[in-house]
Write a protein that holds these residues in place. Structure first.
Motif, PDB file in Angstrom:
ATOM      1  N   GLN A 191     -10.350  37.735 -37.193  1.00 24.83           N
ATOM      2  CA  GLN A 191     -11.340  38.421 -38.010  1.00 24.83           C
ATOM      3  C   GLN A 191     -10.906  38.507 -39.478  1.00 24.83           C
ATOM      4  OE1 GLN A 191     -12.502  42.092 -35.635  1.00 24.83           O
ATOM      5  NE2 GLN A 191     -11.040  41.097 -34.289  1.00 24.83           N
ATOM      6  N   THR A 192     -11.907  38.471 -40.358  1.00 27.15           N
ATOM      7  CA  THR A 192     -11.616  38.536 -41.802  1.00 27.15           C
ATOM      8  C   THR A 192     -10.894  39.834 -42.177  1.00 27.15           C
ATOM      9  OG1 THR A 192     -13.809  39.473 -42.247  1.00 27.15           O
ATOM     10  CG2 THR A 192     -13.563  37.072 -42.480  1.00 27.15           C
ATOM     11  N   THR A 193     -11.086  40.885 -41.374  1.00 27.18           N
ATOM     12  CA  THR A 193     -10.383  42.147 -41.638  1.00 27.18           C
ATOM     13  C   THR A 193      -8.868  41.979 -41.499  1.00 27.18           C
ATOM     14  OG1 THR A 193     -11.172  42.590 -39.398  1.00 27.18           O
ATOM     15  CG2 THR A 193     -12.148  43.881 -41.160  1.00 27.18           C
ATOM     16  N   ASN A 194      -8.427  40.904 -40.858  1.00 22.96           N
ATOM     17  CA  ASN A 194      -6.993  40.646 -40.729  1.00 22.96           C
ATOM     18  C   ASN A 194      -6.538  39.430 -41.536  1.00 22.96           C
ATOM     19  OD1 ASN A 194      -4.549  41.584 -39.506  1.00 22.96           O
ATOM     20  ND2 ASN A 194      -4.581  39.865 -38.083  1.00 22.96           N
ATOM     21  N   THR A 195      -7.472  38.545 -41.867  1.00 23.43           N
ATOM     22  CA  THR A 195      -7.041  37.280 -42.484  1.00 23.43           C
ATOM     23  C   THR A 195      -7.274  37.215 -43.997  1.00 23.43           C
ATOM     24  OG1 THR A 195      -9.193  36.227 -42.051  1.00 23.43           O
ATOM     25  CG2 THR A 195      -7.491  35.964 -40.365  1.00 23.43           C
ATOM     26  N   THR A 196      -8.214  38.004 -44.512  1.00 28.34           N
ATOM     27  CA  THR A 196      -8.621  37.852 -45.920  1.00 28.34           C
ATOM     28  C   THR A 196      -7.432  37.958 -46.878  1.00 28.34           C
ATOM     29  OG1 THR A 196     -10.830  38.666 -45.450  1.00 28.34           O
ATOM     30  CG2 THR A 196     -10.111  38.822 -47.728  1.00 28.34           C
ATOM     31  N   GLU A 197      -6.612  38.989 -46.699  1.00 26.65           N
ATOM     32  CA  GLU A 197      -5.517  39.190 -47.651  1.00 26.65           C
ATOM     33  C   GLU A 197      -4.481  38.068 -47.548  1.00 26.65           C
ATOM     34  OE1 GLU A 197      -4.598  43.312 -46.896  1.00 26.65           O
ATOM     35  OE2 GLU A 197      -6.276  43.955 -48.190  1.00 26.65           O
ATOM     36  N   GLN A 198      -4.231  37.589 -46.341  1.00 35.56           N
ATOM     37  CA  GLN A 198      -3.261  36.492 -46.167  1.00 35.56           C
ATOM     38  C   GLN A 198      -3.806  35.182 -46.737  1.00 35.56           C
ATOM     39  OE1 GLN A 198      -0.306  37.065 -45.285  1.00 35.56           O
ATOM     40  NE2 GLN A 198      -0.328  38.915 -44.029  1.00 35.56           N
ATOM     41  N   ILE A 199      -5.096  34.943 -46.547  1.00 34.66           N
ATOM     42  CA  ILE A 199      -5.706  33.719 -47.090  1.00 34.66           C
ATOM     43  C   ILE A 199      -5.605  33.756 -48.616  1.00 34.66           C
ATOM     44  CG2 ILE A 199      -7.873  32.440 -47.392  1.00 34.66           C
ATOM     45  CD1 ILE A 199      -8.686  33.549 -44.555  1.00 34.66           C
ATOM     46  N   ARG A 200      -5.939  34.895 -49.199  1.00 33.39           N
ATOM     47  CA  ARG A 200      -5.895  35.022 -50.669  1.00 33.39           C
ATOM     48  C   ARG A 200      -4.475  34.874 -51.187  1.00 33.39           C
ATOM     49  NH1 ARG A 200      -9.155  39.948 -51.641  1.00 33.39           N
ATOM     50  NH2 ARG A 200     -11.338  39.373 -51.447  1.00 33.39           N
ATOM     51  N   ALA A 201      -3.505  35.367 -50.429  1.00 34.33           N
ATOM     52  CA  ALA A 201      -2.108  35.293 -50.866  1.00 34.33           C
ATOM     53  C   ALA A 201      -1.528  33.897 -50.642  1.00 34.33           C
ATOM     54  CB  ALA A 201      -1.277  36.345 -50.127  1.00 34.33           C
ATOM     55  N   GLY A 202      -2.255  33.066 -49.900  1.00 30.60           N
ATOM     56  CA  GLY A 202      -1.776  31.703 -49.668  1.00 30.60           C
ATOM     57  C   GLY A 202      -0.692  31.598 -48.601  1.00 30.60           C
ATOM     58  N   THR A 203      -0.526  32.637 -47.808  1.00 29.76           N
ATOM     59  CA  THR A 203       0.504  32.586 -46.760  1.00 29.76           C
ATOM     60  C   THR A 203       0.007  31.878 -45.506  1.00 29.76           C
ATOM     61  OG1 THR A 203      -0.183  34.732 -45.952  1.00 29.76           O
ATOM     62  CG2 THR A 203       1.613  34.715 -47.554  1.00 29.76           C
ATOM     63  N   ILE A 204      -1.316  31.708 -45.400  1.00 31.23           N
ATOM     64  CA  ILE A 204      -1.923  30.935 -44.311  1.00 31.23           C
ATOM     65  C   ILE A 204      -3.055  30.123 -44.931  1.00 31.23           C
ATOM     66  CG2 ILE A 204      -1.353  32.553 -42.443  1.00 31.23           C
ATOM     67  CD1 ILE A 204      -4.289  33.573 -42.625  1.00 31.23           C
ATOM     68  N   ARG A 205      -3.610  29.181 -44.173  1.00 28.60           N
ATOM     69  CA  ARG A 205      -4.714  28.365 -44.676  1.00 28.60           C
ATOM     70  C   ARG A 205      -5.968  28.644 -43.860  1.00 28.60           C
ATOM     71  NH1 ARG A 205      -2.807  23.269 -45.965  1.00 28.60           N
ATOM     72  NH2 ARG A 205      -4.979  22.656 -46.096  1.00 28.60           N
ATOM     73  N   ALA A 206      -7.110  28.685 -44.547  1.00 32.78           N
ATOM     74  CA  ALA A 206      -8.383  28.911 -43.854  1.00 32.78           C
ATOM     75  C   ALA A 206      -9.196  27.632 -43.856  1.00 32.78           C
ATOM     76  CB  ALA A 206      -9.154  30.021 -44.556  1.00 32.78           C
ATOM     77  N   PHE A 207      -9.772  27.292 -42.704  1.00 32.75           N
ATOM     78  CA  PHE A 207     -10.538  26.052 -42.594  1.00 32.75           C
ATOM     79  C   PHE A 207     -12.033  26.262 -42.403  1.00 32.75           C
ATOM     80  CE2 PHE A 207      -6.233  24.763 -41.951  1.00 32.75           C
ATOM     81  CZ  PHE A 207      -6.171  23.563 -42.651  1.00 32.75           C
ATOM     82  N   ALA A 208     -12.414  27.393 -41.810  1.00 32.70           N
ATOM     83  CA  ALA A 208     -13.845  27.619 -41.609  1.00 32.70           C
ATOM     84  C   ALA A 208     -14.115  29.071 -41.270  1.00 32.70           C
ATOM     85  CB  ALA A 208     -14.366  26.735 -40.477  1.00 32.70           C
ATOM     86  N   LEU A 209     -15.311  29.503 -41.628  1.00 30.02           N
ATOM     87  CA  LEU A 209     -15.836  30.798 -41.213  1.00 30.02           C
ATOM     88  C   LEU A 209     -16.751  30.578 -40.015  1.00 30.02           C
ATOM     89  CD1 LEU A 209     -16.920  32.308 -44.593  1.00 30.02           C
ATOM     90  CD2 LEU A 209     -15.654  33.587 -42.872  1.00 30.02           C
ATOM     91  N   THR A 210     -16.797  31.542 -39.132  1.00 30.26           N
ATOM     92  CA  THR A 210     -17.608  31.384 -37.914  1.00 30.26           C
ATOM     93  C   THR A 210     -18.993  32.015 -38.037  1.00 30.26           C
ATOM     94  OG1 THR A 210     -16.821  33.441 -36.997  1.00 30.26           O
ATOM     95  CG2 THR A 210     -15.535  31.461 -36.482  1.00 30.26           C
ATOM     96  N   THR A 211     -19.404  32.304 -39.267  1.00 31.30           N
ATOM     97  CA  THR A 211     -20.716  32.926 -39.448  1.00 31.30           C
ATOM     98  C   THR A 211     -21.676  31.954 -40.113  1.00 31.30           C
ATOM     99  OG1 THR A 211     -19.685  33.944 -41.365  1.00 31.30           O
ATOM    100  CG2 THR A 211     -20.078  35.347 -39.466  1.00 31.30           C
ATOM    101  N   GLU A 212     -22.963  32.323 -40.092  1.00 30.34           N
ATOM    102  CA  GLU A 212     -24.002  31.473 -40.653  1.00 30.34           C
ATOM    103  C   GLU A 212     -23.823  31.338 -42.168  1.00 30.34           C
ATOM    104  OE1 GLU A 212     -27.793  32.966 -39.437  1.00 30.34           O
ATOM    105  OE2 GLU A 212     -28.807  31.582 -40.825  1.00 30.34           O
TER     106      GLU A 212
END
Ligand code: MLT
Length: 312
Positions: A191-212
């Motif tokens: 969930q974005t409530t757990n991933t947003t800050e890490q994605i922004r900090a560049g500690t993990i990579r995001a490939f897709a959102l599961t929403t419309e």
């Protein structure tokens, strides 16, 4: 006249601490939502509301603890979409996953993100899919156990690709995230409530959102559809529950307190920063929650049955 009748002693609710059970690890997405809600509810009820993490077994341990608690309004549960999938995923449980609870109100609906360790060898979703197909025996997928949102999302991903992956279960996606950041697991859908800050900090990579639609907190992350993977859609609704037989007046007090918490500007800002928002006030009621929950049980049943991956 002249003689005042003695007032009947009305037990005041709450007259002691209310415990909100979170069925996953501290610091994770359910915990984040529950703590913000607990704070606002405490203010509205004029009492103390604390969070207790009872993680494990995909969220069923915390749910069981709540279902078996005294129905007096002092033990409640914040749980998510797992309340709609667990009745199908688990054939044996020590509690009734549907009738063991009184729904109090819906809280929020959170988008999910397909994320990977930082040094994964892929630059976009199509490259990631190619990598997963090529290295299916080596790539692993973290989740929070059968019944977790991350587990459900992982099932959808594997079935969209028709590639079974090795899964690594945790007590919540907070500890799973630690391993993803460390690079000891490869992939997670969380969930974005757990991933947003890490994605922004560049500690993990995001490939897709599961929403419309894309979310404003993560403007650069494409939807799965945009990135070429249609039918990979799921979002994670959360609700507040009391044990079955909790008195109606108390459930109603809790619903009112939930509505107050969800209209707090600080909570709204924090939710928005994390890619979500509270539900409309009329959804934070027992009736709306019950209807939504029952429809969602029916919606997921055939999908889970088709995936055929049960807890036992
Ligand atoms: C958590 O709070 O750890 C998550 O909601 C787990 C999950 O359902 O993926």
């Amino acid at each position: 006249s002249g003689l005042a009748l003695p007032a009947l002693a009305q037990p005041r609710y709450p007259d002691r601490t209310i415990t909100v059970i979170v069925p996953f690890a501290a610091g994770g997405p359910t915990d984040t939502v529950a703590r913000l809600v607990a704070e606002g509810m405490g203010r509205s009820l004029g009492g103390t509301v604390v969070v207790e993490n009872v993680g494990g077994a995909g969220g069923t341990l915390g749910a069981q603890r709540t279902a078996q608690a005294r129905p007096d309004g002092y033990t409640v549960l914040v749980h998510h979409i797992g309340m709609a999938t667990i009745p199908t995923l688990y054939r044996r449980l020590a509690y009734d996953p549907v009738n063991g609870f009184e729904p109090v109100g819906l809280i929020t609906e959170v988008p999910m993100t397909l994320v990977a360790k930082r040094n994964i060898e892929a630059n976009n979703l199509q490259e990631l899919i190619a990598l997963v197909r090529r290295q299916r025996d080596r790539i692993n997928l973290a989740n929070a156990g059968v019944g977790a949102a991350s587990h459900l999302c992982g099932l959808l991903f594997q079935s969209a690709l028709q590639v079974p992956l090795t899964t690594v279960p945790y007590r919540g996606t907070a500890p799973a995230m630690n391993d993803l950041v460390a690079g000891t697991v490869d992939l997670m859908c969380d969930q974005t409530t757990n991933t947003t800050e890490q994605i922004r900090a560049g500690t993990i990579r995001a490939f897709a959102l599961t929403t419309e639609n894309r979310v404003s907190a993560l403007p650069d992350v494409p939807t799965a559809r945009e990135a070429g993977l249609p039918n990979f859609e799921v979002s994670v609704w959360h609700g507040l529950y009391a044990p079955r037989n909790t008195p109606r007046e108390i459930v109603s007090r809790l619903s009112t307190a939930l509505q107050a918490a969800l209209s707090d500007q600080n909570l709204i800002r924090r939710f928005n920063d994390l890619g979500t928002e509270p539900v409309a006030q009329d959804k934070a009621t027992s009736e709306a929650h019950r209807a939504f929950w029952q429809a969602d049980i029916a919606r997921w049943r055939p999908i889970i049955q088709a995936a055929g991956q049960y807890a036992d």
